[in-house]
Design an enzyme around this catalytic site. Structure first.
Site, mmCIF file in Angstrom:
data_model
loop_
_atom_site.group_PDB
_atom_site.id
_atom_site.type_symbol
_atom_site.label_atom_id
_atom_site.label_comp_id
_atom_site.label_asym_id
_atom_site.label_seq_id
_atom_site.Cartn_x
_atom_site.Cartn_y
_atom_site.Cartn_z
ATOM 1 C CE LYS A 36 -2.798 1.437 3.900
ATOM 2 N NZ LYS A 36 -2.644 3.004 3.918
ATOM 3 C CG ASP A 63 -4.959 4.199 1.967
ATOM 4 O OD1 ASP A 63 -6.425 4.760 1.754
ATOM 5 O OD2 ASP A 63 -4.996 4.274 2.987
ATOM 6 C CE LYS A 65 -7.718 6.641 4.802
ATOM 7 N NZ LYS A 65 -6.169 6.080 4.362
ATOM 8 C CG ASP A 68 -12.357 17.902 -4.982
ATOM 9 O OD1 ASP A 68 -13.149 18.545 -4.996
ATOM 10 O OD2 ASP A 68 -11.466 18.023 -5.100
ATOM 11 N N PRO A 70 -17.644 14.981 -8.157
ATOM 12 C CG PRO A 70 -19.972 14.220 -8.596
ATOM 13 C CD PRO A 70 -18.980 14.920 -7.751
ATOM 14 C CB THR A 123 -9.911 4.578 12.564
ATOM 15 O OG1 THR A 123 -8.710 3.998 11.516
ATOM 16 C CG2 THR A 123 -9.978 2.543 11.602
ATOM 17 N NE ARG A 215 1.657 2.420 12.943
ATOM 18 C CZ ARG A 215 1.478 2.908 13.660
ATOM 19 N NH1 ARG A 215 1.670 3.574 14.422
ATOM 20 N NH2 ARG A 215 -0.789 3.311 13.778
HETATM 21 O O1 C5P Z 1 1.215 0.537 10.744
HETATM 22 P P1 C5P Z 1 -0.430 0.121 10.972
HETATM 23 O O2 C5P Z 1 -0.380 -1.410 10.675
HETATM 24 O O3 C5P Z 1 -0.931 0.518 11.870
HETATM 25 O O4 C5P Z 1 -0.803 0.861 9.947
HETATM 26 C C1 C5P Z 1 -2.429 1.380 9.610
HETATM 27 C C2 C5P Z 1 -2.657 1.668 7.656
HETATM 28 O O5 C5P Z 1 -3.065 1.365 7.720
HETATM 29 C C3 C5P Z 1 -1.825 3.414 8.013
HETATM 30 O O6 C5P Z 1 -1.371 3.262 6.160
HETATM 31 C C4 C5P Z 1 -2.782 3.591 7.881
HETATM 32 O O7 C5P Z 1 -2.621 4.960 6.910
HETATM 33 C C5 C5P Z 1 -4.354 2.662 6.832
HETATM 34 N N1 C5P Z 1 -5.206 2.916 7.427
HETATM 35 C C6 C5P Z 1 -5.584 2.720 8.458
HETATM 36 N N2 C5P Z 1 -7.103 2.994 8.672
HETATM 37 C C7 C5P Z 1 -8.467 3.511 8.248
HETATM 38 C C8 C5P Z 1 -7.764 3.261 7.106
HETATM 39 C C9 C5P Z 1 -6.246 3.702 6.808
HETATM 40 O O8 C5P Z 1 -4.937 3.037 9.974
HETATM 41 N N3 C5P Z 1 -9.394 3.462 8.350
#
Ligand code: C5P
Length: 242
Positions: A36, A63, A65, A68, A70, A123, A215
């Site tokens: 990603k 990713d 996101k 804006d 259409p 989240t 991470r």
């Molecule tokens: O490091 P970690 O495993 O927490 O990273 C999660 C990844 O998923 C990050 O790139 C974060 O931007 C992405 N993400 C998220 N929550 C979302 C959508 C995407 O943590 N709702």
């Protein structure tokens, strides 16, 4: 295609430079097939960030996101289509018309990709924010489910959601509606800033189609070993869910 355990894993390349990204990808080698790329790498390096992965035969989840009107989202998608990415995100709160226009770009394209995933509620937001600033008079759960349904009715192929919401979304939108889940931590690994976390095994057992892991892998001392452990947990989850 018969999906094996490692096909469920997407590693989030949340790093500041292409050199760092390449180092991780090369270290993980054949263990990881999908990555990603988020705003951090894409804002600075654009399509070059995609190219280093495509050159290595990897699948790419961009990713961005998008959120804006259409016409603007359609313009962005037309630019992205040439990069040969496999998945992309748009905010479901951008509305039905925006998502439908975006999906039309894909349907009318030669390769019929990327798969567009809707982002429901970030989240990092909580129910109080929804109520106080967006005037949303429903629970977080219902808001997520309603936005997932909106994405589905606009023709999108799936959503990004926390591991706890997977089974509800599958129940409401159907088992073919793809659910991609971040917030994954294998047993014994710290949660960092993620509020709703789950183990790879449980997320897969809940029905997730792909797990985004950042991470827990890219900050690990031995990244291959950690990825291997996660793939094993995914395999366990697959045996629970079937
Ligand atoms: O490091 P970690 O495993 O927490 O990273 C999660 C990844 O998923 C990050 O790139 C974060 O931007 C992405 N993400 C998220 N929550 C979302 C959508 C995407 O943590 N709702």
């Amino acid at each position: 295609m018969n999906k094996e355990a490692r096909d469920y894993l997407i590693v989030a390349l949340d790093v500041p430079t292409l050199e760092k990204a390449e180092k991780i990808v090369d270290e993980l080698g054949e263990l990881v097939k999908q990555y990603k790329i988020g705003l951090q790498l894409f804002t600075k390096f654009g399509s070059n960030a995609v190219r280093i992965l495509k050159d290595r035969g990897k699948r790419v989840f961009l990713d961005l996101k998008l959120h804006d009107i259409p016409n603007t989202v359609v313009g962005a998608l037309n630019a992205i289509i040439d990069m040969d990415v496999d998945m992309i995100t748009v905010h479901a709160l951008g509305g039905f018309e925006m998502m439908e226009s975006a999906q039309k770009v894909i349907w009318e394209s030669k390769l019929k990709k990327p798969l567009i995933l809707g982002v429901t509620v970030l989240t990092s937001l909580d129910e109080a924010f929804l109520q106080d600033f967006l005037g949303v008079d429903k629970s977080m759960r219902n808001q997520i489910l309603d936005l997932a349904m909106l994405a589905k009715s606009a023709g999108l192929g799936g959503v990004v959601a926390s591991p706890n919401e997977v089974s509800l979304i599958k129940k409401q939108c159907g088992k073919d509606f793809i659910v991609v889940t971040p917030g994954i931590r294998p047993k014994g690994v710290k949660s960092d800033d993620q509020r709703r976390i789950e183990t790879p095994e449980k997320a897969i057992a809940n029905g997730a189609d792909y797990l985004i892991v950042g991470r827990a892998i890219i900050k690990a001392e031995d990244k291959r070993k950690r990825a291997q452990l996660i793939i094993e947990e995914i395999d366990n989850g697959l045996h629970i869910s079937t």
